[in-house]
Design a protein around this motif. Structure first.
Motif, short mmCIF file in Angstrom:
data_model
loop_
_atom_site.label_atom_id
_atom_site.label_comp_id
_atom_site.label_asym_id
_atom_site.label_seq_id
_atom_site.Cartn_x
_atom_site.Cartn_y
_atom_site.Cartn_z
N ALA A 115 0.82 -1.22 0.00
CA ALA A 115 0.00 0.00 0.00
C ALA A 115 0.85 1.27 0.00
O ALA A 115 0.40 2.33 -0.45
CB ALA A 115 -0.94 0.01 1.20
N ASP A 116 2.08 1.17 0.49
CA ASP A 116 2.97 2.34 0.57
C ASP A 116 3.98 2.42 -0.57
O ASP A 116 4.78 3.35 -0.62
CB ASP A 116 3.73 2.31 1.90
N LEU A 117 3.93 1.46 -1.47
CA LEU A 117 4.90 1.42 -2.56
C LEU A 117 4.61 2.52 -3.58
O LEU A 117 3.46 2.74 -3.95
CB LEU A 117 4.84 0.05 -3.25
N GLU A 118 5.66 3.18 -4.03
CA GLU A 118 5.53 4.16 -5.10
C GLU A 118 4.97 3.46 -6.33
O GLU A 118 5.47 2.42 -6.75
CB GLU A 118 6.91 4.76 -5.39
N ALA A 119 3.91 4.03 -6.91
CA ALA A 119 3.21 3.39 -8.03
C ALA A 119 4.15 3.06 -9.19
O ALA A 119 4.03 1.99 -9.79
CB ALA A 119 2.06 4.28 -8.51
N ALA A 120 5.08 3.93 -9.50
CA ALA A 120 5.98 3.71 -10.64
C ALA A 120 6.83 2.46 -10.43
O ALA A 120 7.09 1.72 -11.37
CB ALA A 120 6.87 4.93 -10.86
N VAL A 121 7.26 2.22 -9.19
CA VAL A 121 8.07 1.03 -8.90
C VAL A 121 7.21 -0.22 -9.02
O VAL A 121 7.62 -1.21 -9.63
CB VAL A 121 8.72 1.13 -7.50
N GLY A 122 6.02 -0.19 -8.45
CA GLY A 122 5.12 -1.33 -8.55
C GLY A 122 4.75 -1.64 -9.98
O GLY A 122 4.70 -2.80 -10.39
N ASP A 123 4.51 -0.60 -10.77
CA ASP A 123 4.16 -0.79 -12.17
C ASP A 123 5.33 -1.38 -12.95
O ASP A 123 5.14 -2.26 -13.79
CB ASP A 123 3.71 0.53 -12.80
N ALA A 124 6.55 -0.90 -12.67
CA ALA A 124 7.73 -1.42 -13.36
C ALA A 124 7.98 -2.88 -12.98
O ALA A 124 8.31 -3.70 -13.84
CB ALA A 124 8.96 -0.57 -13.02
N PHE A 125 7.79 -3.22 -11.71
CA PHE A 125 7.95 -4.60 -11.27
C PHE A 125 6.93 -5.49 -11.97
O PHE A 125 7.27 -6.54 -12.51
CB PHE A 125 7.78 -4.71 -9.75
N ALA A 126 5.67 -5.06 -11.99
CA ALA A 126 4.60 -5.85 -12.61
C ALA A 126 4.85 -6.02 -14.11
O ALA A 126 4.64 -7.11 -14.65
CB ALA A 126 3.25 -5.18 -12.36
N ALA A 127 5.30 -4.98 -14.77
CA ALA A 127 5.56 -5.07 -16.21
C ALA A 127 6.72 -6.03 -16.50
O ALA A 127 6.66 -6.80 -17.45
CB ALA A 127 5.87 -3.68 -16.78
N ARG A 128 7.73 -6.00 -15.68
CA ARG A 128 8.91 -6.85 -15.89
C ARG A 128 8.56 -8.33 -15.71
O ARG A 128 9.09 -9.20 -16.41
CB ARG A 128 10.01 -6.46 -14.92
N HIS A 129 7.67 -8.61 -14.76
CA HIS A 129 7.40 -10.01 -14.40
C HIS A 129 6.02 -10.50 -14.82
O HIS A 129 5.68 -11.64 -14.52
CB HIS A 129 7.58 -10.19 -12.89
N THR A 130 5.25 -9.66 -15.48
CA THR A 130 3.87 -9.98 -15.89
C THR A 130 3.06 -10.55 -14.73
O THR A 130 2.24 -11.45 -14.89
CB THR A 130 3.82 -10.93 -17.11
N TRP A 131 3.32 -10.03 -13.56
CA TRP A 131 2.63 -10.40 -12.32
C TRP A 131 2.74 -9.23 -11.37
O TRP A 131 3.81 -8.64 -11.23
CB TRP A 131 3.28 -11.66 -11.74
N ASP A 132 1.64 -8.89 -10.72
CA ASP A 132 1.63 -7.74 -9.82
C ASP A 132 1.37 -8.20 -8.40
O ASP A 132 0.23 -8.52 -8.04
CB ASP A 132 0.55 -6.74 -10.26
N PRO A 133 2.40 -8.24 -7.56
CA PRO A 133 2.23 -8.67 -6.17
C PRO A 133 1.25 -7.80 -5.39
O PRO A 133 0.65 -8.27 -4.43
CB PRO A 133 3.63 -8.57 -5.57
N ARG A 134 1.10 -6.55 -5.80
CA ARG A 134 0.17 -5.65 -5.09
C ARG A 134 -1.25 -6.16 -5.16
O ARG A 134 -2.06 -5.90 -4.26
CB ARG A 134 0.24 -4.24 -5.68
N ALA A 135 -1.59 -6.91 -6.20
CA ALA A 135 -2.95 -7.42 -6.38
C ALA A 135 -3.08 -8.88 -5.97
O ALA A 135 -4.18 -9.42 -6.00
CB ALA A 135 -3.35 -7.26 -7.85
N ASP A 136 -2.00 -9.51 -5.57
CA ASP A 136 -2.00 -10.94 -5.23
C ASP A 136 -2.23 -11.11 -3.73
O ASP A 136 -1.37 -10.78 -2.92
CB ASP A 136 -0.68 -11.57 -5.65
#
Length: 155
Positions: free
Chosen positions: A94-115
Motif C-alpha cells: 500500500a505504501d509502494l511508489e506506483a511507478a516502482v510497482g508498475d515497473a515490477f509488474a511489467a517486468r514479471h507480468t505479475w503484480d504482487p500488489r494485487a495478489d
C-alpha cells in the motif's frame, strides 16, 4: 574445459550491471534469530541502484528480511557468479511508489500488489541496497573479485 583469461575489474563491473538489468531472478539467503538459514529464488527488479523483491510479509524470507535488514544474494551461474550483500528496507504494498510497482509488474507480468492468494498473507516489497559486490568466473579471478565495498564501486 578451457579456462578463460581473467577479466579486469571494469569488465566484471559491466557484467554485473548487465546481469542486474537482464536477469529476473536471484537466490536470496536470509537467516532467522536462531541462525536458521532460508534460501529461495525470488524475482527482482533493478531500479535506481537497488534490487526490488516481493514476497509475502509472513513468509520466512519476508520476516527475516524485515527483522534483520540484511541479505545475501547470488546471480548467475556457479562458474560466473555475482554475490551481493546489502541492507534491506521493507515497504508495504500500500505504501509502494506506483511507478516502482508498475515497473515490477511489467517486468514479471505479475503484480504482487494485487495478489492476496499467498499462504503467508499479503506481499511486501523489499529494497536491497548493495554494500558489497563480488564477481568471478574461475580461480584466476579470485584476486580482485570485490568490486564494491561499503556501497562504493572500487572500479
Amino acid at each position: 574445459m578451457t579456462v578463460q583469461p581473467p577479466r579486469d575489474g571494469a569488465t566484471r563491473k559491466q557484467h554485473v550491471l548487465h546481469l542486474l538489468a537482464s536477469e529476473i531472478d536471484a537466490w536470496v539467503a536470509t537467516a532467522d534469530e536462531q541462525g536458521e538459514v532460508c534460501q529461495i529464488p525470488l524475482s527482482f527488479l533493478w531500479h535506481d541502484g537497488r534490487l526490488v523483491f516481493a514476497t509475502p510479509e509472513g513468509s520466512a524470507t519476508g520476516r527475516n528480511l524485515a527483522r534483520s535488514g540484511r541479505v545475501r544474494l547470488a546471480l548467475g551461474a556457479t562458474r560466473d557468479v555475482v554475490l551481493i550483500q546489502g541492507t534491506v528496507t521493507a515497504v508495504a504494498s500500500a505504501d509502494l511508489e506506483a511507478a516502482v510497482g508498475d515497473a515490477f509488474a511489467a517486468r514479471h507480468t505479475w503484480d504482487p500488489r494485487a495478489d492476496t492468494a499467498g499462504k503467508a498473507g499479503s506481499y511486501a516489497f523489499y529494497f536491497v541496497t548493495p554494500l558489497t559486490v563480488q564477481a568471478w568466473r574461475e580461480a584466476n579471478e579470485l584476486k580482485g573479485r570485490t568490486l564494491m565495498r561499503d556501497g562504493a564501486w572500487l572500479v
